[in-house]
Design a protein around this motif. Structure first.
Motif, PDB file in Angstrom:
ATOM      1  N   THR A 184      43.261 -19.381  48.343  1.00  0.00           N
ATOM      2  CA  THR A 184      43.010 -18.031  48.843  1.00  0.00           C
ATOM      3  C   THR A 184      42.809 -16.959  47.775  1.00  0.00           C
ATOM      4  O   THR A 184      41.923 -16.131  47.910  1.00  0.00           O
ATOM      5  N   HIS A 201      48.587 -11.964  49.045  1.00  0.00           N
ATOM      6  CA  HIS A 201      48.299 -10.561  48.701  1.00  0.00           C
ATOM      7  C   HIS A 201      49.495  -9.790  48.151  1.00  0.00           C
ATOM      8  O   HIS A 201      49.957  -8.825  48.753  1.00  0.00           O
ATOM      9  N   HIS A 235      48.837 -11.681  56.842  1.00  0.00           N
ATOM     10  CA  HIS A 235      47.976 -12.081  55.729  1.00  0.00           C
ATOM     11  C   HIS A 235      48.083 -11.132  54.542  1.00  0.00           C
ATOM     12  O   HIS A 235      48.185 -11.552  53.405  1.00  0.00           O
ATOM     13  N   HIS A 261      42.958  -7.423  55.975  1.00  0.00           N
ATOM     14  CA  HIS A 261      43.173  -6.820  54.658  1.00  0.00           C
ATOM     15  C   HIS A 261      43.384  -5.315  54.731  1.00  0.00           C
ATOM     16  O   HIS A 261      43.005  -4.673  55.696  1.00  0.00           O
ATOM     17  N   HIS A 285      39.009 -14.857  47.572  1.00  0.00           N
ATOM     18  CA  HIS A 285      39.260 -13.633  46.822  1.00  0.00           C
ATOM     19  C   HIS A 285      38.963 -13.806  45.336  1.00  0.00           C
ATOM     20  O   HIS A 285      39.170 -14.883  44.772  1.00  0.00           O
TER      21      HIS A 285
HETATM   22 FE    FE Z   1      42.975 -12.255  51.957  1.00  0.00          FE
END
Ligand code: FE
Ligand code: V55
Length: 491
Positions: free
Chosen positions: A121, A167, A218, A282, A473
């Protein structure tokens, strides 16, 4: 990210190539800015072996890390699979032993006991180390020079969650990292552990909370005082998993929830706000101002991922998978548990947006994102059929004067996530470059675009002679963040 949900991962531009490579000096047009000394790290996935089951999610592809190294006006490229336990087990077996996305009950018996994470990710650099991330497992440390896989990392034992978000956030004033893991104590557990890790990689603070229902968290947002934890509608439990379903089902009867708590507290002040159906992926950024908390985020109207089915059996509705630049406002002094949502620009955007990360937690003026500009041409003869409008442009949204500036990448191009690179020596917000890869669908090759972030004009382009692996990403780090000067000299 567009290719990840369009279900074309096994064909055309996004078919796996299963090769690893290195290019010492890439072809370039324009001039690579001399101040760009660092790396653009991308993480995504390519299935080493085809999915075991037909309804598996593209998000379950094997993690792959690639690196564009900028130095002295030149760019080199390297790409490698992450050697996860799953990768090694599959390679030994010569086939995919793992079933549906994050459902071990659907795995081949030979996969029993093997950590099934794909680590596909995001890249992360913290305390001079490079990692790949997937929210169902710990970070995996990667050698930044060779891209070889080192090991899972638990910050010297201080990180107690079994999982780590893709994240994490950094407070630009201290360099501290704030991050969390959900399903922290195992599959379908409702535990969420939140941590502050200092810039030397030491865990300094832990907050343990419970999720009202087990759902995908997420991304999240950090302010100078609070953490903001959004989740909605994606649902899992042990029954569902034992019944052989994919990890998430979209249940729109469950409330959209956004939790807010002090980032330095013990979790007892956590408040859950509730709102209408949204899909929270996001965020851009957030700030606290007394009792007022504001969140800038491009949240979608509904289920974004067609491969995580609607629990009520209804078909996936692409019209709800649309995101905008939106502002969410929360009043911590009010007993009311709802939020205010404003849509700031009416242009639909891809939700992989960025701000100048030196302004994370602080008031910021600009938001950047990719989007599909319908006024720009697409050459179908050369580019082929693309299902929906191709993501062809970068945008800079000015939240102060409401002006959107854009950059068009080309008539046969489909863009992946952009990232902001500050200009060295300047601390002015938004002064730097926007970079990101573009799939040139006519030439069947990947290009890396470098755009002036203020003028929205191209300054350089790097050409790979092949299709690079897909990206989820990608981020930029300066060479000194990874001590690349010394490491490369010693390699
Ligand atoms: Fe993401
Ligand atoms: C996302 C991506 C993932 C995942 C869960 O973009 C959510 C959202 C690439 O993997 O596993």
């Amino acid at each position: 990210m567009v290719q990840i949900f369009e279900g074309t991962l096994d064909q055309g531009f996004f078919a796996p190539q299963r090769f690893e490579c290195e290019i010492a000096d890439c072809e370039v047009s324009g001039t690579i800015p001399a101040d760009m000394d660092g790396v653009f790290m991308r993480v995504g996935g390519e299935f080493l072996y085809s999915p075991l089951l037909p309804n598996d999610a593209p998000l379950h592809s094997d993690g792959y890390i690639s690196k564009f190294r900028f130095k002295g006006g030149r760019v080199s490229y390297q790409g490698k699979y992450v050697r996860t336990p799953r990768y090694e087990a599959n390679l030994a077996a010569g086939r995919n032993l793992f079933g549906l996305y994050r459902n071990p009950f659907t795995d081949d018996p030979a996969a029993k006991g093997v950590n099934g994470t794909v680590s596909n990710t995001a890249p992360m650099v913290h305390a001079g180390k490079l990692f790949t991330l997937k929210e169902d497992a710990l970070p995996i440390e990667i050698d930044p020079v060779t891209l070889d896989t080192i090991a899972f990392h638990d910050f010297g034992g201080g990180w107690k969650s079994e999982t780590f978000t893709a994240h994490p956030k950094w407070d630009p004033l201290t360099g501290d990292m704030y991050a969390f893991g959900y399903e922290a104590t195992g599959l379908a557990s409702d535990d969420v552990f939140f941590y502050r890790v200092d810039r030397y990689g030491e865990v300094k603070h832990e907050i343990r909370i419970k999720q009202p229902y087990v759902s995908l968290i997420h991304d999240y947002a950090l302010t100078q005082e609070h953490v903001i934890i959004p989740f909605a509608c994606y649902y899992t439990d042990m029954e569902q998993l034992k019944a052989g379903k994919i990890h998430w089902q979209w249940d729109r009867t469950r409330p959209s929830m956004i939790g807010i708590m002090r980032r330095d507290g013990d979790g007892s002040d956590l408040r859950w706000f509730k709102g209408p159906e949204r899909c929270f992926m996001h965020v851009f950024n957030a700030q606290s101002d007394g009792n007022k908390v504001t969140l800038l985020a491009p949240f979608y109207d509904g289920n974004f991922f067609p491969f995580f089915p609607n629990i009520d059996g209804s078909p996936w509705d692409p019209s709800r998978a649309k995101g905008f630049v939106r502002r969410y406002t929360f009043d911590l002094s009010s007993k009311d548990d709802s939020w205010r949502e404003e849509t700031l620009f009416d242009t639909p955007i891809v939700d992989l947006g960025k701000v100048d990360h030196r302004y994370t937690t602080l008031p910021q003026r600009y938001a950047f994102s990719t989007f599909a500009d319908p006024t720009k041409p697409f050459d179908r003869e050369r580019g082929g059929e693309v299902g929906r409008a191709p993501v062809n442009s970068y945008a800079r949204f000015d939240l102060e004067d409401g002006v959107m500036k854009s950059f068009f990448a080309g008539e046969t191009h489909s863009l992946q996530e952009l990232t902001f690179v500050p200009r060295r020596g300047s601390s002015e917000e938004g002064d730097g470059y926007l970079i990101g890869t573009a799939s040139n669908l006519a030439e069947m090759r990947t290009e890396l675009i470098v755009v002036d972030a203020r003028k929205l004009e191209e300054v350089a382009r790097v050409y790979l002679p092949f299709r690079a692996s897909t990206q989820v990403h990608g981020y930029w780090w300066n060479a000194e963040d990874l001590a690349l000067g010394e490491r490369e000299a010693g390699a």
